[in-house]
Design an enzyme around this catalytic site. Structure first.
Site, PDB file in Angstrom:
ATOM      1  N   THR A 234       0.842  -1.201   0.000  1.00 49.69           N
ATOM      2  CA  THR A 234       0.000   0.000   0.000  1.00 49.69           C
ATOM      3  C   THR A 234       0.877   1.251   0.000  1.00 49.69           C
ATOM      4  O   THR A 234       0.596   2.215  -0.730  1.00 49.69           O
ATOM      5  CB  THR A 234      -0.976  -0.022   1.201  1.00 49.69           C
ATOM      6  OG1 THR A 234      -1.733  -1.230   1.120  1.00 49.69           O
ATOM      7  CG2 THR A 234      -1.925   1.154   1.185  1.00 49.69           C
TER       8      THR A 234
ATOM      9  N   GLN B  34       0.922 -10.235  -5.975  1.00 47.48           N
ATOM     10  CA  GLN B  34       0.552 -11.654  -6.037  1.00 47.48           C
ATOM     11  C   GLN B  34       1.384 -12.403  -7.081  1.00 47.48           C
ATOM     12  O   GLN B  34       1.108 -13.579  -7.350  1.00 47.48           O
ATOM     13  CB  GLN B  34      -0.950 -11.803  -6.339  1.00 47.48           C
ATOM     14  CG  GLN B  34      -1.858 -11.178  -5.301  1.00 47.48           C
ATOM     15  CD  GLN B  34      -1.873 -11.936  -3.960  1.00 47.48           C
ATOM     16  OE1 GLN B  34      -1.361 -13.056  -3.845  1.00 47.48           O
ATOM     17  NE2 GLN B  34      -2.441 -11.313  -2.935  1.00 47.48           N
TER      18      GLN B  34
ATOM     19  N   SER C 215       4.900  -6.846  -1.596  1.00 45.03           N
ATOM     20  CA  SER C 215       4.615  -6.930  -0.163  1.00 45.03           C
ATOM     21  C   SER C 215       5.196  -8.221   0.409  1.00 45.03           C
ATOM     22  O   SER C 215       4.987  -9.297  -0.153  1.00 45.03           O
ATOM     23  CB  SER C 215       3.095  -6.909   0.012  1.00 45.03           C
ATOM     24  OG  SER C 215       2.774  -6.872   1.359  1.00 45.03           O
TER      25      SER C 215
ATOM     26  N   CYS D 164      -8.783  -8.665   1.951  1.00 46.11           N
ATOM     27  CA  CYS D 164      -8.315  -7.300   2.191  1.00 46.11           C
ATOM     28  C   CYS D 164      -9.449  -6.291   2.123  1.00 46.11           C
ATOM     29  O   CYS D 164      -9.313  -5.179   2.557  1.00 46.11           O
ATOM     30  CB  CYS D 164      -7.256  -6.912   1.172  1.00 46.11           C
ATOM     31  SG  CYS D 164      -5.821  -7.931   1.315  1.00 46.11           S
TER      32      CYS D 164
END
Ligand code: PLP
Length: 747
Positions: free
Chosen positions: A78, A195, A215, A344
């Site tokens: 993010t 991902q 991430s 999420c």
């Protein structure tokens, strides 16, 4: 997948987050204790930390093929997304020349919400005022390249993703690049690679991707660490200013333990020979094994994505006729963790990703995401498959799936009154001891469930009644009508036109005078001379009055019916509504009158019918939404809240009181649960557990099986349903109820 020895947890929600691998956790602890320096310090401890960080950065570059450009450590994806968007947008705002006539910002319709929300936020804050365009996807989830080609010329930024978090669907980055760059060499292009790491090969410096956020916690590193790739020469603005760390590009003392975790992760990804990560062919085998287990277990399954177009670690599916809540509750009770839609963006009941792909409503609302990690071994996947298929008999015995190997003696018994719910809508099934059934207010989504119950339990369907004439209710009745065993001519509500009131051995009658009303009906369930329950449709909602503004309702006939009901019902008569937004499950006439002030005023004569009509109309027109209109008619006094106990307080409670424990879970959850109430409370629970799922709460109250002077401790899986049941009981005057807060999950 973690399978902890104590509770045999099978974790299949890797797209939400992953456990930290033991080797990585060891390095994190070592870094925190030994190599704990601040990379900005000049002494040796600081220099060591700096060295660790730069080594990690170099390995990260190798993993993502970043031979040029920057790799910046962030707190997660993010932050990477913020940094990229702020960089691109503020650069455009500062540009004096080459501005677009009608600037646009584009993002893929299936993007993680972090992307559109960030675009909107900074577009407003930076005063860019660009038009924000959602790039449509086709039914396979692939971005519409023609749409991009049409708009890219004016695009300040284009945001796309490498692999989707809900479906695993991959985008063809080469084709995308061609289209974007043919139309606009300068536009800033971000590709969310969260991902993709560990699942897709990446050579970022061979592309014109400007920004790629990653991430750590999606691939076995801890939460709070991530990284961002920035192409050489792309616009950059520090998102966090301060002490000038990361060469001034991202201030704040670096998260060295997190960076050490990434460093170990990068080692694992780079060492192909000894890597714990499986190659793609093996991951595809794991996916096939799981898909087969899902199909064997649930039988009628729809996968929502083309496996050939998806990364192999994600399966997104729905089970025909089972809501995702039912599936997730069952799996959760059995120690198998999966997710509904996107973890999420939880809170939404349907998937915007599947909606964008034009997946039918039922499937979008009831999607289940099962995702595993690339380091899961074949033995772990086999164990997960066995755990899934072991649920098959439980699903069959509880009428959750169609089965040809029935064991009727084990089936959930439907005798009495059962509430079936679909979102806020309620349908009621009433079954006599000799298996005669009446269905009131069927809902189309519940038809398959009702059909299975009728078939598997050998019920004779005597009536399909509606309390209102909405189209969905009529559709549901039509779908079930072949089950009717009487050939009676019925009116629009399903009531026999010959006026037979003796349905089901005289147990059900129509509210006297109802034939005068054209739009709504009430039915009374009799026990001897008493009305044990009233099917009130949309007239009364648990804790409130129905809508009087809709097409089929008017406040005058509402007042008339309420006054008539008041003469017929007694305090203990239960109200069975067609809607239950409050998740109240059961309420009696006494409580209904107590908590609905306007109803109370009408019945005790404090307001005339005309005043009722006026007040109800102003209440209904006050609020803008349908739901608020209902709530507007609710009580203004607070519902008594049930007392919450933690485990030790609950044990003390069990020692002090002779009361019973009520297990509010559905029978299928208790069947599969590895940890039950007796495991939790030991001898204190022996002989004291009653199973009363919420769907049967009305029936239990109707039979007087609960005593308001008794003590009851309510328990369920997470403490939510038992709290709802406790609040309802408290409202019905049970003042000795307590709830095990956090349920079996947290105690
Ligand atoms: N992008 C995608 C595709 C994701 O799946 C997620 C998390 O689910 C994010 C971005 C946000 O990542 P983080 O939680 O690290 O901020």
């Amino acid at each position: 997948m973690i399978q902890s020895e104590q509770d045999q947890l099978i974790y299949l929600d890797a797209n939400a987050t992953t456990p930290v691998l033991p080797e990585i956790a060891k390095v994190v602890v070592h870094t925190m204790q030994v190599c704990f320096g601040n990379p900005s310090s000049a002494h040796i401890t600081g220099v060591q930390a700096k060295h660790l960080m730069e080594e990690a950065r170099n390995k990260g570059r190798e993993v993502i093929g970043a031979t040029s450009g920057e790799l910046l450590f962030t707190s997660g994806a993010t932050e990477g997304i913020q940094t990229a968007i702020v960089s691109a947008l503020s650069d455009y705002v500062q540009r004096a020349e080459e501005v677009y006539e009608k600037p646009v910002l584009m993002y893929g319709a299936t993007e993680h919400k972090a992307v559109p929300n960030t675009l909107k936020h900074w577009n407003r804050l930076l005063g860019l005022d660009a038009q924000i365009l959602e790039i449509p996807v086709d039914s396979k989830g692939i971005l519409d390249l023609d749409f991009i080609a049409e708009h890219v010329e004016q695009a300040v930024m284009v945001c796309t993703m490498a692999a989707n978090n809900e479906t695993g669907i991959k985008q063809d980055l080469l084709r995308l690049e061609q289209v974007i760059r043919e139309g606009n060499a300068k536009t800033a292009w971000m590709v969310d690679c969260v991902q993709a790491l560990g699942k897709l090969p990446l050579q970022l410096s061979q592309t014109t991707i400007d920004y790629a956020p990653f991430s750590g916690h999606k691939l076995y590193a801890p939460k709070g660490i991530g990284f961002l790739y920035i192409r050489s020469g792309s616009p950059y603005t520090p998102f966090i200013a301060g002490g000038g760390q990361e060469s001034g590009m991202r201030s704040g003392t670096e998260n060295i333990p997190g960076i050490a975790a990434l460093s170990t992760l990068f080692d694992m990804l780079l060492d192909k020979e000894n890597s714990p990560f499986n190659p793609v062919e093996q991951l595809e085998k794991h996916r096939s094994m799981l898909a087969e287990a899902i199909e064997t277990t649930f039988k009628q399954v729809t996968f929502h994505h083309d496996f050939a177009l998806s990364v192999p670690t994600t399966l997104n599916f729905s089970v025909d006729h089972l809501t995702n809540k039912e599936v997730i509750d069952l799996l959760d009770a059995a120690g198998i963790r999966v997710s509904g839609g996107s973890a999420c963006s939880s809170g939404s009941s349907r998937s915007f990703v599947l909606d964008a792909m034009n997946v039918p409503d039922w499937q979008s609302e009831n999607a289940i995401r099962l995702s595993f990690g690339p380091a899961d071994s074949e033995a772990q996947i086999r164990k997960a498959c066995e755990a899934l298929t072991s649920l098959q008999p439980i699903l069959e015995n509880n009428c959750l799936v169609v089965s040809d190997s029935t064991a009727p003696e084990q089936e959930a018994c439907a005798v009495g009154l059962t509430q079936l719910r679909h979102q806020g809508a309620c349908c009621w099934l009433y079954v006599t001891a000799d298996k005669q059934a009446i269905i009131v207010d069927p809902v189309p989504e519940l038809v398959p469930r009702l059909q299975r119950l009728l078939d598997k339990q050998g019920l004779g369907c005597r009536a399909l009644l509606k309390t209102h004439l909405s189209e969905p209710a009529s559709d549901a009745v039509n779908l079930l009508s072949h089950n009717l065993i009487d050939n009676k001519v019925v009116d629009d509500f399903g009531w026999p036109v010959d006026g037979t009131h003796g349905l089901l051995q005289e147990s059900l009658i129509q509210l006297p005078g109802a034939e005068k009303e054209s739009e709504n009906r009430c039915y009374l369930l009799m026990q001897g001379d008493d009305v044990s329950a009233c099917f009130a449709g949309k007239l009364l909602l648990p804790q409130g009055l129905g809508d009087s503004q809709g097409e089929t309702a008017c406040a005058a006939s509402m007042a008339e019916t309420l006054l008539r009901l008041n003469e017929i019902l007694d305090d203990n008569s239960l109200i069975c509504s067609a809607l239950d937004y409050q998740q109240c499950f059961a309420i009696n006439w006494h409580a209904q009158v107590q908590v609905s002030p306007l109803l109370g005023r009408l019945l005790n004569g404090a307001c005339s019918t005309d005043e009722f009509i006026e007040q109800k109309a102003s209440m209904d027109s006050d609020s803008s939404t349908f739901r608020e209109r209902f709530l507007g008619a609710l009580m203004d006094s607070a519902v008594p809240a049930v007392k919450a106990l933690n485990r030790s307080a609950a044990e003390e409670w069990l020692q002090c009181h002779e009361g019973m424990i009520i297990d509010c879970r559905e029978p299928y959850e208790s069947d599969v649960s590895r940890r039950g109430i007796t495991e939790l409370f030991g001898n204190l629970a022996v002989g004291r557990v009653l199973n009363i799922p919420l769907s049967r709460m009305t029936d239990v109250l109707r039979n007087g099986a609960l005593d308001s002077s008794q003590h009851y401790l309510l328990v369920c899986r997470t403490g939510n349903r038992s709290m709802q049941a406790g609040n309802t009981l408290a409202m019905l005057g049970f003042d000795r109820v307590a709830n095990l807060a956090g349920g079996l999950a947290l105690n």
